[in-house]
Design a protein around this motif. Structure first.
Motif, PDB file in Angstrom:
ATOM      1  N   MET A   1       0.866  -1.268  -0.158  1.00 55.31           N
ATOM      2  CA  MET A   1      -0.111   0.134   0.077  1.00 55.31           C
ATOM      3  C   MET A   1       0.742   1.220  -0.090  1.00 55.31           C
ATOM      4  SD  MET A   1      -2.833   1.435   2.944  1.00 55.31           S
ATOM      5  CE  MET A   1      -3.853   0.130   2.763  1.00 55.31           C
ATOM      6  N   PHE A   2       0.340   2.086  -0.642  1.00 53.51           N
ATOM      7  CA  PHE A   2       1.079   3.366  -0.677  1.00 53.51           C
ATOM      8  C   PHE A   2       0.791   4.470   0.665  1.00 53.51           C
ATOM      9  CE2 PHE A   2       0.791   2.657  -5.484  1.00 53.51           C
ATOM     10  CZ  PHE A   2       1.883   2.850  -5.754  1.00 53.51           C
ATOM     11  N   GLU A   3       1.549   4.997   0.869  1.00 53.27           N
ATOM     12  CA  GLU A   3       1.578   5.779   2.222  1.00 53.27           C
ATOM     13  C   GLU A   3       1.373   7.370   1.989  1.00 53.27           C
ATOM     14  OE1 GLU A   3       4.948   5.359   4.804  1.00 53.27           O
ATOM     15  OE2 GLU A   3       4.608   3.182   4.844  1.00 53.27           O
ATOM     16  N   ARG A   4       1.795   7.812   0.784  1.00 55.58           N
ATOM     17  CA  ARG A   4       1.784   9.243   0.414  1.00 55.58           C
ATOM     18  C   ARG A   4       1.531   9.247  -1.058  1.00 55.58           C
ATOM     19  NH1 ARG A   4       5.522  13.785   2.881  1.00 55.58           N
ATOM     20  NH2 ARG A   4       4.242  13.310   4.491  1.00 55.58           N
ATOM     21  N   VAL A   5       0.503   9.672  -1.712  1.00 54.94           N
ATOM     22  CA  VAL A   5       0.241   9.771  -3.108  1.00 54.94           C
ATOM     23  C   VAL A   5      -0.221  11.383  -3.317  1.00 54.94           C
ATOM     24  CG1 VAL A   5      -0.454   7.583  -3.172  1.00 54.94           C
ATOM     25  CG2 VAL A   5      -2.335   9.177  -2.989  1.00 54.94           C
ATOM     26  N   ALA A 107      -7.330  31.024   1.258  1.00 54.38           N
ATOM     27  CA  ALA A 107      -6.436  29.726   0.899  1.00 54.38           C
ATOM     28  C   ALA A 107      -5.079  30.348   1.672  1.00 54.38           C
ATOM     29  CB  ALA A 107      -6.033  29.433  -0.360  1.00 54.38           C
ATOM     30  N   GLU A 108      -4.423  29.439   2.339  1.00 48.79           N
ATOM     31  CA  GLU A 108      -2.985  29.630   2.629  1.00 48.79           C
ATOM     32  C   GLU A 108      -2.065  29.808   1.519  1.00 48.79           C
ATOM     33  OE1 GLU A 108      -1.724  25.910   4.959  1.00 48.79           O
ATOM     34  OE2 GLU A 108      -3.481  26.121   6.430  1.00 48.79           O
ATOM     35  N   PRO A 109      -0.966  30.529   1.809  1.00 47.78           N
ATOM     36  CA  PRO A 109       0.231  30.648   0.816  1.00 47.78           C
ATOM     37  C   PRO A 109       0.944  29.041   0.857  1.00 47.78           C
ATOM     38  CG  PRO A 109       0.970  31.436   2.879  1.00 47.78           C
ATOM     39  CD  PRO A 109      -0.592  31.240   2.921  1.00 47.78           C
ATOM     40  N   TYR A 110       1.334  28.614  -0.472  1.00 47.47           N
ATOM     41  CA  TYR A 110       2.060  27.621  -0.470  1.00 47.47           C
ATOM     42  C   TYR A 110       3.482  27.622   0.292  1.00 47.47           C
ATOM     43  CZ  TYR A 110       5.247  23.937  -2.073  1.00 47.47           C
ATOM     44  OH  TYR A 110       5.902  22.641  -1.954  1.00 47.47           O
ATOM     45  N   ILE A 111       3.546  26.728   1.254  1.00 49.15           N
ATOM     46  CA  ILE A 111       4.685  26.582   1.809  1.00 49.15           C
ATOM     47  C   ILE A 111       5.049  25.383   2.225  1.00 49.15           C
ATOM     48  CG2 ILE A 111       5.973  27.092   4.450  1.00 49.15           C
ATOM     49  CD1 ILE A 111       3.861  29.497   4.622  1.00 49.15           C
ATOM     50  N   ARG A 112       6.148  24.837   1.892  1.00 51.37           N
ATOM     51  CA  ARG A 112       6.620  23.265   1.587  1.00 51.37           C
ATOM     52  C   ARG A 112       6.415  22.761   2.744  1.00 51.37           C
ATOM     53  NH1 ARG A 112      10.958  20.461   2.337  1.00 51.37           N
ATOM     54  NH2 ARG A 112      11.000  18.300   1.354  1.00 51.37           N
ATOM     55  N   ARG A 113       7.081  23.306   3.910  1.00 48.01           N
ATOM     56  CA  ARG A 113       7.119  22.476   5.227  1.00 48.01           C
ATOM     57  C   ARG A 113       5.665  22.469   5.811  1.00 48.01           C
ATOM     58  NH1 ARG A 113      12.032  21.275   7.642  1.00 48.01           N
ATOM     59  NH2 ARG A 113      13.723  22.166   6.606  1.00 48.01           N
ATOM     60  N   ARG A 114       4.927  23.423   5.743  1.00 44.92           N
ATOM     61  CA  ARG A 114       3.731  23.461   6.295  1.00 44.92           C
ATOM     62  C   ARG A 114       2.744  22.471   5.678  1.00 44.92           C
ATOM     63  NH1 ARG A 114       0.249  29.052   6.490  1.00 44.92           N
ATOM     64  NH2 ARG A 114       2.107  29.724   7.831  1.00 44.92           N
ATOM     65  N   ALA A 115       2.935  22.448   4.453  1.00 46.65           N
ATOM     66  CA  ALA A 115       2.064  21.318   3.699  1.00 46.65           C
ATOM     67  C   ALA A 115       2.555  19.966   4.004  1.00 46.65           C
ATOM     68  CB  ALA A 115       2.420  21.568   2.091  1.00 46.65           C
ATOM     69  N   ALA A 141       2.820  21.417 -12.365  1.00 44.73           N
ATOM     70  CA  ALA A 141       2.789  21.746 -10.906  1.00 44.73           C
ATOM     71  C   ALA A 141       2.605  20.672 -10.058  1.00 44.73           C
ATOM     72  CB  ALA A 141       1.492  22.637 -10.736  1.00 44.73           C
ATOM     73  N   ALA A 142       1.775  19.358 -10.733  1.00 48.61           N
ATOM     74  CA  ALA A 142       1.931  18.260 -10.113  1.00 48.61           C
ATOM     75  C   ALA A 142       3.036  17.490  -9.812  1.00 48.61           C
ATOM     76  CB  ALA A 142       0.769  17.366 -10.869  1.00 48.61           C
ATOM     77  N   ALA A 143       3.779  17.698 -10.986  1.00 51.90           N
ATOM     78  CA  ALA A 143       5.192  16.713 -10.632  1.00 51.90           C
ATOM     79  C   ALA A 143       6.062  17.587  -9.715  1.00 51.90           C
ATOM     80  CB  ALA A 143       5.685  16.844 -12.300  1.00 51.90           C
ATOM     81  N   LEU A 144       5.991  18.971  -9.868  1.00 47.31           N
ATOM     82  CA  LEU A 144       6.816  19.696  -9.033  1.00 47.31           C
ATOM     83  C   LEU A 144       6.333  19.323  -7.344  1.00 47.31           C
ATOM     84  CD1 LEU A 144       8.897  21.599  -8.624  1.00 47.31           C
ATOM     85  CD2 LEU A 144       7.085  23.429  -8.741  1.00 47.31           C
ATOM     86  N   ARG A 145       5.198  19.554  -7.083  1.00 48.61           N
ATOM     87  CA  ARG A 145       4.635  19.314  -5.906  1.00 48.61           C
ATOM     88  C   ARG A 145       4.789  17.988  -5.347  1.00 48.61           C
ATOM     89  NH1 ARG A 145       4.936  23.872  -5.706  1.00 48.61           N
ATOM     90  NH2 ARG A 145       3.534  25.714  -6.062  1.00 48.61           N
ATOM     91  N   MET A 149       6.738  17.087  -2.079  1.00 51.33           N
ATOM     92  CA  MET A 149       6.103  16.490  -0.783  1.00 51.33           C
ATOM     93  C   MET A 149       6.728  15.281  -0.488  1.00 51.33           C
ATOM     94  SD  MET A 149       4.120  18.491   0.157  1.00 51.33           S
ATOM     95  CE  MET A 149       4.965  19.690  -0.207  1.00 51.33           C
ATOM     96  N   HIS A 150       7.800  14.494  -1.533  1.00 51.99           N
ATOM     97  CA  HIS A 150       8.055  13.097  -1.271  1.00 51.99           C
ATOM     98  C   HIS A 150       7.004  12.141  -1.489  1.00 51.99           C
ATOM     99  CE1 HIS A 150      11.997  14.877  -0.003  1.00 51.99           C
ATOM    100  NE2 HIS A 150      11.477  15.454   1.014  1.00 51.99           N
TER     101      HIS A 150
END
Length: 235
Positions: A1-5, A107-115, A141-145, A149-150
């Motif tokens: 099972m995947f853990e993060r998608v 909406a929140e601003p995009y902040i990687r660590r917060r996401a 954007a999908a590929a980058l995020r 997000m690992h």
């Protein structure tokens, strides 16, 4: 099972049978699917497109400046993200929208660590406004995020097609379904997986993609559980 998608939803996938805009029942169906995998403990991020409302390329063809058109398209993705957030929260799923352009009232601003923290706390994160830059698609954007997000995999939702074909199955009755392909083959053959910039990003970071039919409400759950659904794109 995947853990993060990370799930990539095109704007068209939100239209249902309508010619434009969002279909409330289709959005509810998507929310049910996301809720189902979220209940399994899977961390879910979503990138939404805006093609159901506005396309920068179409605006450019009619004489508008491409950058202006793309910014309008980014705002369209925010509308879609808010609609999906509302549907998810009605399913009892805690959800946050993060926008790549400043729109702090909704909406929140995009902040990687917060996401990342939201995902770790079991919240679904919807990324809106693409990359925040014109001339880049929401596929990129999908590929980058996903890379940031690992995420273990990108789930590319398609409307009415089971995955990747040798040609457009809606136009060519001889189009053949491809169960598995490499990123490089997809780029070289110009197959409609995602745009070449996004594919190259995924290839360089060895990020697999599954292209699947969104119409079957069990598909996301099957994929997350390890079943073979749609087309697998990997290095």
């Amino acid at each position: 099972m995947f853990e993060r998608v990370l799930i990539k939803l095109s704007g068209e996938s939100l239209m249902g049978e309508q010619d434009y805009g969002t279909d409330p029942e289709r959005i509810r169906a998507i929310a049910r699917q996301v809720s189902q995998v979220h209940a399994r403990g899977v961390e879910v991020a979503v990138v939404v497109g805006g093609g159901n409302i506005f396309r920068g390329l179409a605006a450019q063809a009619s004489g508008m400046d491409r950058a202006t058109g793309d910014y309008m398209g980014m705002l369209a993705t925010v509308l879609n993200a808010l609609a999906l957030q509302d549907a998810l929260e009605k399913q009892g799923v805690p959800t946050r929208v993060q926008s790549a352009i400043a729109i702090s009232e909704v909406a929140e601003p995009y902040i990687r660590r917060r996401a990342m923290r939201h995902l770790e706390k079991g919240r679904v994160v919807i990324f809106a406004a693409g990359t925040g830059n014109p001339f880049f698609t929401t596929d990129t954007a999908a590929a980058l995020r996903a890379i940031e997000m690992h995420a273990e995999i990108i789930l590319m939702a398609k409307n009415g097609v089971e995955g990747v074909y040798t040609a457009d199955p809606m136009k060519d009755p001889d189009a053949v379904f491809i169960p598995e392909i490499t990123h490089m083959e997809a780029v070289e053959k110009r197959l409609r997986v995602m745009d070449s910039t996004a594919l190259t990003l995924c290839m360089e970071n060895r990020l697999p993609i599954i292209v699947f039919n969104m119409s079957d409400e069990q598909n996301i759950d099957r994929i997350v559980c390890g079943d073979r659904v749609g087309t697998l794109v990997r290095t």
